[in-house]
Design an enzyme around this catalytic site. Structure first.
Site, mmCIF file in Angstrom:
data_model
loop_
_atom_site.group_PDB
_atom_site.id
_atom_site.type_symbol
_atom_site.label_atom_id
_atom_site.label_comp_id
_atom_site.label_asym_id
_atom_site.label_seq_id
_atom_site.Cartn_x
_atom_site.Cartn_y
_atom_site.Cartn_z
ATOM 1 N N PRO A 140 0.783 -1.245 0.000
ATOM 2 C CA PRO A 140 0.000 0.000 0.000
ATOM 3 C C PRO A 140 0.814 1.293 0.000
ATOM 4 C CG PRO A 140 0.051 -0.900 2.202
ATOM 5 C CD PRO A 140 0.776 -1.888 1.312
ATOM 6 N N CYS A 141 1.508 1.556 -1.097
ATOM 7 C CA CYS A 141 2.279 2.798 -1.189
ATOM 8 C C CYS A 141 1.362 4.019 -1.201
ATOM 9 C CB CYS A 141 3.194 2.784 -2.396
ATOM 10 S SG CYS A 141 2.384 2.510 -3.962
ATOM 11 N N HIS A 142 0.068 3.812 -1.482
ATOM 12 C CA HIS A 142 -0.878 4.930 -1.441
ATOM 13 C C HIS A 142 -1.080 5.455 -0.013
ATOM 14 C CE1 HIS A 142 -3.405 1.338 -0.790
ATOM 15 N NE2 HIS A 142 -4.171 2.137 -0.066
#
Length: 156
Positions: free
Chosen positions: A122-124
Site C-alpha cells: 500500500p504505497c498509497h
C-alpha cells in the site's frame, strides 16, 4: 522459469492488471487496456478476487504470496509498507526511520514510485510529513480515492 499469467479487474478507478506465476504475484498495476494474448492461473485468479473484495469493502489485508523483485533497499521499504494498517497513513520520513535510514526520505519516495505491486503493497498510504498528497505513480486522484475508500479523512 515459470510462465507468467495475467488477470484483470475493472475497478472503480480503472483497469487493474495482475501478473504472477503459479507460486507468486509479481505485479499489480493500473493499465489502459488488456493484453491481446493472456491467460490466468488459480493464484492470479485468487489475487483478482482479493482485489475485488478490497474494492467492495470486504477485505483489508491480502493473502496472496508476493515476489518482491527490487534492490535490497526497495525491498526493505516495500516490506515496511506492508505493515501500514488499512485506513492509516505514514510519512516518507516515518518509513525512512522505520528501516533505520532516517536520511533516506527521498530514496523512500523513489522506492515507493517503483513499487510493482500497487494496492497490495500500500504505497498509497504514504503521504507528506505535512499531511499533503504527494506523488503516486498512478495519479494523485487515485491515491486520494483509495485513502477515502479506506475511511481516511484527508486535509481540505
Amino acid at each position: 522459469m515459470q510462465e507468467l499469467c495475467f488477470g484483470y479487474y475493472e475497478s472503480p478507478i480503472g483497469l487493474i492488471e495482475i501478473s504472477g506465476t503459479a507460486d507468486v504475484i509479481r505485479s499489480v498495476n493500473f493499465v489502459e487496456e488488456r493484453r491481446d494474448e493472456c491467460f490466468s492461473n488459480s493464484l492470479v485468479d485468487q489475487a483478482v478476487q482479493e482485489i475485488k473484495e478490497y474494492f467492495n469493502g470486504s477485505r483489508r489485508e491480502f493473502d496472496v504470496p508476493l515476489d518482491l523483485q527490487g534492490t535490497a533497499f526497495q525491498q526493505s521499504v516495500w516490506r515496511q509498507l506492508l505493515k501500514i494498517p488499512y485506513g492509516n497513513t505514514v510519512s516518507y520520513g516515518d518509513i525512512a526511520r522505520a528501516i533505520n535510514n532516517p536520511q533516506a526520505v527521498r530514496a523512500v519516495g523513489g522506492a515507493n514510485h517503483r513499487n510493482p505491486i500497487a494496492i497490495i503493497i500500500p504505497c498509497h498510504r504514504v503521504i507528506g510529513s505535512d499531511g499533503s498528497m504527494t506523488g503516486y505513480g498512478s495519479g494523485i486522484w487515485r491515491k486520494e480515492w483509495l485513502l477515502k475508500h479506506e475511511g481516511k479523512k484527508l486535509k481540505a
